[in-house]
Motif scaffolding. Structure first.
Motif, PDB file in Angstrom:
ATOM      1  N   ASP A 172      77.822  55.843  43.390  1.00  0.00           N
ATOM      2  CA  ASP A 172      78.468  56.366  44.592  1.00  0.00           C
ATOM      3  C   ASP A 172      77.896  57.711  45.022  1.00  0.00           C
ATOM      4  O   ASP A 172      78.100  58.137  46.157  1.00  0.00           O
ATOM      5  CB  ASP A 172      79.978  56.507  44.380  1.00  0.00           C
ATOM      6  CG  ASP A 172      80.688  55.167  44.347  1.00  0.00           C
ATOM      7  OD1 ASP A 172      80.095  54.153  44.788  1.00  0.00           O
ATOM      8  OD2 ASP A 172      81.834  55.127  43.879  1.00  0.00           O
ATOM      9  N   GLU A 173      77.223  58.392  44.110  1.00  0.00           N
ATOM     10  CA  GLU A 173      76.594  59.673  44.414  1.00  0.00           C
ATOM     11  C   GLU A 173      75.213  59.694  43.786  1.00  0.00           C
ATOM     12  O   GLU A 173      75.055  59.381  42.609  1.00  0.00           O
ATOM     13  CB  GLU A 173      77.404  60.848  43.860  1.00  0.00           C
ATOM     14  CG  GLU A 173      78.767  60.996  44.452  1.00  0.00           C
ATOM     15  CD  GLU A 173      79.530  62.187  43.885  1.00  0.00           C
ATOM     16  OE1 GLU A 173      78.905  63.071  43.253  1.00  0.00           O
ATOM     17  OE2 GLU A 173      80.754  62.226  44.070  1.00  0.00           O
ATOM     18  N   CYS A 174      74.215  60.062  44.567  1.00  0.00           N
ATOM     19  CA  CYS A 174      72.853  60.241  44.059  1.00  0.00           C
ATOM     20  C   CYS A 174      72.332  61.545  44.637  1.00  0.00           C
ATOM     21  O   CYS A 174      72.728  61.947  45.733  1.00  0.00           O
ATOM     22  CB  CYS A 174      71.955  59.081  44.473  1.00  0.00           C
ATOM     23  SG  CYS A 174      72.413  57.530  43.680  1.00  0.00           S
ATOM     24  N   GLY A 175      71.448  62.193  43.909  1.00  0.00           N
ATOM     25  CA  GLY A 175      71.003  63.485  44.386  1.00  0.00           C
ATOM     26  C   GLY A 175      69.539  63.778  44.168  1.00  0.00           C
ATOM     27  O   GLY A 175      68.865  63.150  43.345  1.00  0.00           O
ATOM     28  N   LEU A 176      69.098  64.752  44.932  1.00  0.00           N
ATOM     29  CA  LEU A 176      67.757  65.302  44.802  1.00  0.00           C
ATOM     30  C   LEU A 176      67.898  66.755  44.389  1.00  0.00           C
ATOM     31  O   LEU A 176      68.651  67.516  45.000  1.00  0.00           O
ATOM     32  CB  LEU A 176      67.010  65.229  46.129  1.00  0.00           C
ATOM     33  CG  LEU A 176      66.761  63.841  46.705  1.00  0.00           C
ATOM     34  CD1 LEU A 176      66.096  63.968  48.073  1.00  0.00           C
ATOM     35  CD2 LEU A 176      65.900  63.015  45.776  1.00  0.00           C
ATOM     36  N   GLU A 177      67.171  67.135  43.352  1.00  0.00           N
ATOM     37  CA  GLU A 177      67.180  68.516  42.887  1.00  0.00           C
ATOM     38  C   GLU A 177      66.013  69.248  43.510  1.00  0.00           C
ATOM     39  O   GLU A 177      64.882  68.766  43.499  1.00  0.00           O
ATOM     40  CB  GLU A 177      67.081  68.545  41.370  1.00  0.00           C
ATOM     41  CG  GLU A 177      67.210  69.926  40.802  1.00  0.00           C
ATOM     42  CD  GLU A 177      67.225  69.920  39.275  1.00  0.00           C
ATOM     43  OE1 GLU A 177      67.343  71.015  38.712  1.00  0.00           O
ATOM     44  OE2 GLU A 177      67.109  68.841  38.663  1.00  0.00           O
ATOM     45  N   ILE A 222      70.317  68.131  47.385  1.00  0.00           N
ATOM     46  CA  ILE A 222      70.715  67.301  48.511  1.00  0.00           C
ATOM     47  C   ILE A 222      71.431  66.114  47.890  1.00  0.00           C
ATOM     48  O   ILE A 222      70.845  65.386  47.082  1.00  0.00           O
ATOM     49  CB  ILE A 222      69.517  66.823  49.354  1.00  0.00           C
ATOM     50  CG1 ILE A 222      68.759  68.008  49.939  1.00  0.00           C
ATOM     51  CG2 ILE A 222      70.005  65.902  50.478  1.00  0.00           C
ATOM     52  CD1 ILE A 222      67.483  67.624  50.682  1.00  0.00           C
ATOM     53  N   GLY A 223      72.695  65.946  48.225  1.00  0.00           N
ATOM     54  CA  GLY A 223      73.485  64.868  47.664  1.00  0.00           C
ATOM     55  C   GLY A 223      73.729  63.782  48.698  1.00  0.00           C
ATOM     56  O   GLY A 223      73.936  64.076  49.881  1.00  0.00           O
ATOM     57  N   PHE A 224      73.680  62.553  48.268  1.00  0.00           N
ATOM     58  CA  PHE A 224      73.966  61.401  49.126  1.00  0.00           C
ATOM     59  C   PHE A 224      75.224  60.746  48.578  1.00  0.00           C
ATOM     60  O   PHE A 224      75.267  60.341  47.410  1.00  0.00           O
ATOM     61  CB  PHE A 224      72.776  60.439  49.147  1.00  0.00           C
ATOM     62  CG  PHE A 224      71.555  61.091  49.721  1.00  0.00           C
ATOM     63  CD1 PHE A 224      71.323  61.098  51.084  1.00  0.00           C
ATOM     64  CD2 PHE A 224      70.657  61.747  48.897  1.00  0.00           C
ATOM     65  CE1 PHE A 224      70.215  61.726  51.623  1.00  0.00           C
ATOM     66  CE2 PHE A 224      69.539  62.388  49.419  1.00  0.00           C
ATOM     67  CZ  PHE A 224      69.323  62.373  50.786  1.00  0.00           C
ATOM     68  N   SER A 251      70.679  59.666  38.940  1.00  0.00           N
ATOM     69  CA  SER A 251      70.762  58.811  40.121  1.00  0.00           C
ATOM     70  C   SER A 251      70.291  57.407  39.763  1.00  0.00           C
ATOM     71  O   SER A 251      69.273  57.244  39.091  1.00  0.00           O
ATOM     72  CB  SER A 251      69.898  59.368  41.247  1.00  0.00           C
ATOM     73  OG  SER A 251      70.429  60.593  41.709  1.00  0.00           O
ATOM     74  N   ALA A 252      71.042  56.411  40.211  1.00  0.00           N
ATOM     75  CA  ALA A 252      70.693  55.019  39.895  1.00  0.00           C
ATOM     76  C   ALA A 252      71.242  54.099  40.977  1.00  0.00           C
ATOM     77  O   ALA A 252      72.213  54.445  41.660  1.00  0.00           O
ATOM     78  CB  ALA A 252      71.266  54.631  38.537  1.00  0.00           C
TER      79      ALA A 252
END
Length: 128
Positions: free
Chosen positions: A40-45, A52-54, A35-36
């Motif tokens: 266009d897509e960042c996530g939490l593991e 959880i994807g944003f 994630s940076a």
């Protein structure tokens, strides 16, 4: 046969900002190494391989969520956790705390979520 959740996807104007904000709220989800800013897509593991994807979308949020998360505090009571999350930039949408209720908050992009009482609070166990 049954299914289990794998990931939750949340539309976002700024996926990285949302992911980093939620990483401060949730102690069992951490920002993915890939994630940076500007992605266009960042996530939490999270636990058990859950995510959880944003996901970046061009349109802003315009109506109430059809689905939302409910959070249960781990090391504070509901009211202290509500205050902590408000301090991180959430807004109060609907304060239903009363004696047994919950608080409906919104994240910085307006996505609603609830903060519930702890199991100890629900059982009437005092924190001494």
């Amino acid at each position: 046969m049954v299914s289990r959740t794998s990931n939750f996807c949340i539309d976002a104007a700024d996926p990285y900002a949302q992911a980093t904000w939620w990483a401060q709220v949730l102690d069992d989800f951490v920002l993915d190494d890939e994630s940076a800013p500007g992605e266009d897509e960042c996530g939490l593991e999270g636990p058990a391989g859950r995510w959880i994807g944003f996901l970046k979308v061009p349109e802003p949020k315009t109506v109430k969520n059809r689905m939302h998360m409910c959070l249960r505090p781990v090391d504070a009571d509901r009211d202290a956790e509500v205050e902590r999350i408000l301090g991180l930039g959430a807004t109060m949408v609907d304060d239903r705390r009363g004696h047994e209720g919950w608080a409906v908050l919104a994240d910085p992009e307006g996505n609603e979520f609830c903060v519930l009482r702890t199991p100890a609070d629900e059982a009437g166990v005092s924190r001494a």
